[in-house]
Every structure is written in structure tokens, then in C-alpha cells.
Enzyme design. Structure first.
Site, PDB file in Angstrom:
ATOM      1  N   ASP A  15    -136.439  35.839 -91.088  1.00 13.11           N
ATOM      2  CA  ASP A  15    -137.386  37.194 -91.092  1.00 13.11           C
ATOM      3  C   ASP A  15    -136.460  38.184 -90.885  1.00 13.11           C
ATOM      4  O   ASP A  15    -135.560  38.659 -89.915  1.00 13.11           O
ATOM      5  CB  ASP A  15    -138.250  37.212 -89.679  1.00 13.11           C
ATOM      6  CG  ASP A  15    -139.295  36.146 -89.997  1.00 13.11           C
ATOM      7  OD1 ASP A  15    -139.916  35.957 -91.046  1.00 13.11           O
ATOM      8  OD2 ASP A  15    -139.932  35.803 -88.974  1.00 13.11           O
ATOM      9  N   LYS A  49    -149.191  31.840 -91.886  1.00 15.67           N
ATOM     10  CA  LYS A  49    -149.756  30.905 -93.225  1.00 15.67           C
ATOM     11  C   LYS A  49    -151.073  30.697 -93.174  1.00 15.67           C
ATOM     12  O   LYS A  49    -151.294  30.709 -94.340  1.00 15.67           O
ATOM     13  CB  LYS A  49    -148.779  29.534 -93.297  1.00 15.67           C
ATOM     14  CG  LYS A  49    -148.946  28.754 -94.261  1.00 15.67           C
ATOM     15  CD  LYS A  49    -148.104  27.265 -94.059  1.00 15.67           C
ATOM     16  CE  LYS A  49    -148.289  26.364 -95.529  1.00 15.67           C
ATOM     17  NZ  LYS A  49    -147.712  25.239 -95.397  1.00 15.67           N
ATOM     18  N   VAL A  60    -152.867  36.077 -85.723  1.00 16.43           N
ATOM     19  CA  VAL A  60    -153.104  34.870 -86.343  1.00 16.43           C
ATOM     20  C   VAL A  60    -151.753  34.532 -86.870  1.00 16.43           C
ATOM     21  O   VAL A  60    -150.951  35.180 -87.337  1.00 16.43           O
ATOM     22  CB  VAL A  60    -153.822  35.692 -87.539  1.00 16.43           C
ATOM     23  CG1 VAL A  60    -154.047  34.779 -88.688  1.00 16.43           C
ATOM     24  CG2 VAL A  60    -155.201  36.536 -87.238  1.00 16.43           C
ATOM     25  N   GLU A  61    -151.651  33.380 -87.131  1.00 20.02           N
ATOM     26  CA  GLU A  61    -150.631  32.520 -87.673  1.00 20.02           C
ATOM     27  C   GLU A  61    -150.421  33.071 -88.978  1.00 20.02           C
ATOM     28  O   GLU A  61    -151.639  32.701 -89.814  1.00 20.02           O
ATOM     29  CB  GLU A  61    -150.696  31.078 -87.526  1.00 20.02           C
ATOM     30  CG  GLU A  61    -149.421  30.197 -87.789  1.00 20.02           C
ATOM     31  CD  GLU A  61    -149.529  29.840 -89.217  1.00 20.02           C
ATOM     32  OE1 GLU A  61    -148.526  30.414 -90.067  1.00 20.02           O
ATOM     33  OE2 GLU A  61    -150.469  29.143 -89.564  1.00 20.02           O
ATOM     34  N   ALA A 115    -142.643  37.607 -85.111  1.00 16.72           N
ATOM     35  CA  ALA A 115    -142.099  38.808 -85.149  1.00 16.72           C
ATOM     36  C   ALA A 115    -142.810  39.528 -84.186  1.00 16.72           C
ATOM     37  O   ALA A 115    -142.195  40.402 -83.486  1.00 16.72           O
ATOM     38  CB  ALA A 115    -142.632  39.254 -86.472  1.00 16.72           C
ATOM     39  N   GLU A 116    -143.879  39.371 -83.767  1.00 17.67           N
ATOM     40  CA  GLU A 116    -144.562  40.191 -82.844  1.00 17.67           C
ATOM     41  C   GLU A 116    -143.756  39.984 -81.410  1.00 17.67           C
ATOM     42  O   GLU A 116    -143.777  40.800 -80.522  1.00 17.67           O
ATOM     43  CB  GLU A 116    -146.013  39.747 -82.529  1.00 17.67           C
ATOM     44  CG  GLU A 116    -147.146  39.822 -83.670  1.00 17.67           C
ATOM     45  CD  GLU A 116    -146.968  38.752 -84.642  1.00 17.67           C
ATOM     46  OE1 GLU A 116    -147.812  38.837 -85.475  1.00 17.67           O
ATOM     47  OE2 GLU A 116    -146.076  37.749 -84.605  1.00 17.67           O
ATOM     48  N   CYS A 162    -138.412  32.306 -88.192  1.00 16.61           N
ATOM     49  CA  CYS A 162    -139.703  31.743 -87.711  1.00 16.61           C
ATOM     50  C   CYS A 162    -139.638  30.783 -86.649  1.00 16.61           C
ATOM     51  O   CYS A 162    -139.035  29.746 -86.861  1.00 16.61           O
ATOM     52  CB  CYS A 162    -140.425  31.556 -89.199  1.00 16.61           C
ATOM     53  SG  CYS A 162    -141.760  30.708 -88.664  1.00 16.61           S
ATOM     54  N   GLY A 170    -143.771  35.167 -98.328  1.00 15.78           N
ATOM     55  CA  GLY A 170    -145.024  34.530 -98.681  1.00 15.78           C
ATOM     56  C   GLY A 170    -146.338  35.348 -98.785  1.00 15.78           C
ATOM     57  O   GLY A 170    -147.695  35.232 -98.582  1.00 15.78           O
TER      58      GLY A 170
END
Length: 273
Positions: free
Chosen positions: A186, A84, A81-82, A218-219, A179, A248
Site C-alpha cells: 500500500d 476485496k 469494510v474489507e 490502511a485505517e 496489506c 484493485g
């Protein structure tokens, strides 16, 4: 759906009513193909741990409730899942009436499972839940006196090893990437446990620092590091856990392991979360 159509990096309006369509999925296969990872025969097991700190709804009397959530997305899910979109989705509950926190939990877990095409688990906690901070396990390698000059792209040629077999755990707070879309930093703490040829700490720290200007999710960073270590030393066992700093209202903590019966290294927050 291409990433360019997502809300990431764009000015957004928060919805005042629950809206599951805000969740934007990203197929894992895209980034895994780049890393040479076969999605039908993954070289690892694991989860992405999502901790969410902006979570609220209304009870049946219209009174707000606030809490925090932890959700576990399996590494074999079709999609991620994105971030934001997940933030906007969670905030769409702000004026939504639910019968109970358990009902809110059920809705979120079902929505995440539908979007990722996997069984997502997790729990929502009251805001007054006692929290203890932990420290990463293993030997920290950050104080090594090294010269660094590679920040352009991750350089797996920096990974060197000694011709001796060890079983050990090391960690570093110096992992940083950006990002993929927004370029926002990050910041991560990485914990690596392995059994195999001994990593040379100085060269491995340089390798981690080479991610400093890397633009990846990140993944993908986690799976790149896992793959690079695996290719370099062919360990009998390998696990990596990256705990990213909160951004966020969310932090993402990918865990990858060669062991199917894995357990996460720590259930405590680190100080940057």
C-alpha cells in the site's frame, strides 16, 4: 466474524447478480484496542474516503452504464469494510438493472450504512466527469539526506521534536505498508497539519519509512501515526490525511483530525490515484 473467513487473499468468483452479503465487515475496535484507543471516547474525528473506479450496472433497456464513486465512512462507525469484499460487491451490480444512477447510489449508501453501522455518505459520478490532479499541500520532506535502517516495525521512538511552537503543514510520498492479509504493498502520500512542538523532519521521515514492512490495514496505519504524533508532541491541533494509491479498482484515504469541524485538505486526486 473472523478475518480468516473473508475473501481477502483467496481466489474468488465474481457474482453475476447483486449480492449485499458479499460485504465483509471488520470491527474497528480490534485494531483500536491494540493502539490504546478508547472506541467510546475517540481522540479524533474524520472519515475514510473510498474512491471506486470499477462501477457499472444496466439501465432498464439492458444497456451498460459505467461510472466512479466516492464514499465517506465516518471514523466513529462500528465497522469498516474489507476492501476485496467491497470490490466483489460493486462488481455484483454489473448485470443488475437499476432505474437510475441515483437509485444505484441509494442502494450502495444504504448497504454500506447497514454494514458499518453508521451514516455513510457519497456520490456516484459519470465516467466523463472532468478530473484535475492536485499536489499535497505543505512542505515536502522527502529530499532530506538521511540514513534509514529500520523497516521491521513502526518505531515511534524515532519521533523527535524541537522545543519551539509552530503551526505548519508537511507531507511525504514515502509512506508504504503492506496489506494485513495479502501482503500486497500500500503506497501512500501523507499530509500532516499540526500546531505544537516542531517535529524534527529528519527523524520524522525515518519514522514514516519504518512502516515500510508493516502489515496493517490502511485505517490502522493512519490511526497509529495520529496516535504516535499526539503522544509525542501533545499538539493543540493535529490532522493527518493519507492518500493511498489505487489498488484493485479502489483507493482508501483515511483522514483524522482533532477538530470536529474539519474539512478535507484536498478534493483532487494525487498522481498515484
Amino acid at each position: 466474524m473472523p478475518l480468516s473467513t473473508s475473501l481477502l487473499g483467496k481466489k474468488s468468483t465474481y457474482k453475476d447478480s447483486y449480492d449485499v452479503t458479499l460485504l465483509f465487515k471488520i470491527p474497528r475496535i480490534n485494531n483500536r484496542n491494540e493502539l490504546g484507543i478508547n472506541s467510546n471516547n475517540l481522540p479524533f474525528y474524520g472519515v475514510d474516503v473510498w474512491n471506486t473506479y470499477e462501477l457499472s450496472c444496466l439501465n432498464k433497456n439492458g444497456k451498460p452504464w459505467v461510472g466512479v464513486g466516492t464514499f465517506y465512512i465516518p471514523t466513529d462507525s462500528e465497522n469498516i469494510v474489507e476492501s476485496k469484499s467491497f470490490k466483489l460487491y460493486l462488481n455484483s451490480f454489473n448485470n443488475f438493472v437499476v432505474e437510475s444512477v441515483k437509485e444505484l447510489e441509494r442502494i450502495i449508501l444504504q448497504d454500506l450504512s447497514n454494514v458499518t453501522h453508521a451514516k455513510v455518505t457519497g456520490r456516484i459520478f459519470p465516467i466523463n466527469t472532468k478530473v484535475e490532479f492536485g499536489v499535497p499541500s505543505g512542505k515536502n520532506i522527502d529530499d532530506l539526506d538521511i540514513v534509514c535502517n529500520n523497516y521491521g516495525a513502526p518505531d515511534n521512538s524515532l519521533i523527535e521534536y524541537e522545543d519551539v511552537l509552530v503551526e505548519e503543514e508537511i507531507n511525504s510520498h514515502l509512506l508504504k505498508s503492506n496489506c494485513l492479509v495479502t501482503g500486497q504493498p500500500d503506497w501512500g502520500t501523507i499530509v500532516i497539519k499540526y500546531k505544537g512542538k516542531k517535529l524534527k523532519y529528519d527523524s520524522f521521515l525515518k519514522y514514516l519509512i519504518s512502516f515500510r514492512n508493516c502489515n496493517e490495514f490502511a485505517e490502522q496505519c493512519a490511526e497509529r501515526i495520529f496516535t504516535d504524533i499526539k503522544n509525542a508532541i501533545s499538539p493543540d491541533f493535529l490532522s493527518i490525511y493519507i492518500v493511498y494509491a489505487r489498488r484493485g479498482g479502489i483507493d482508501i484515504c483515511p483522514y483524522r483530525s482533532t477538530d470536529k469541524s474539519y474539512t478535507l485538505p484536498s478534493d483532487k486526486r494525487f498522481i498515484r490515484q
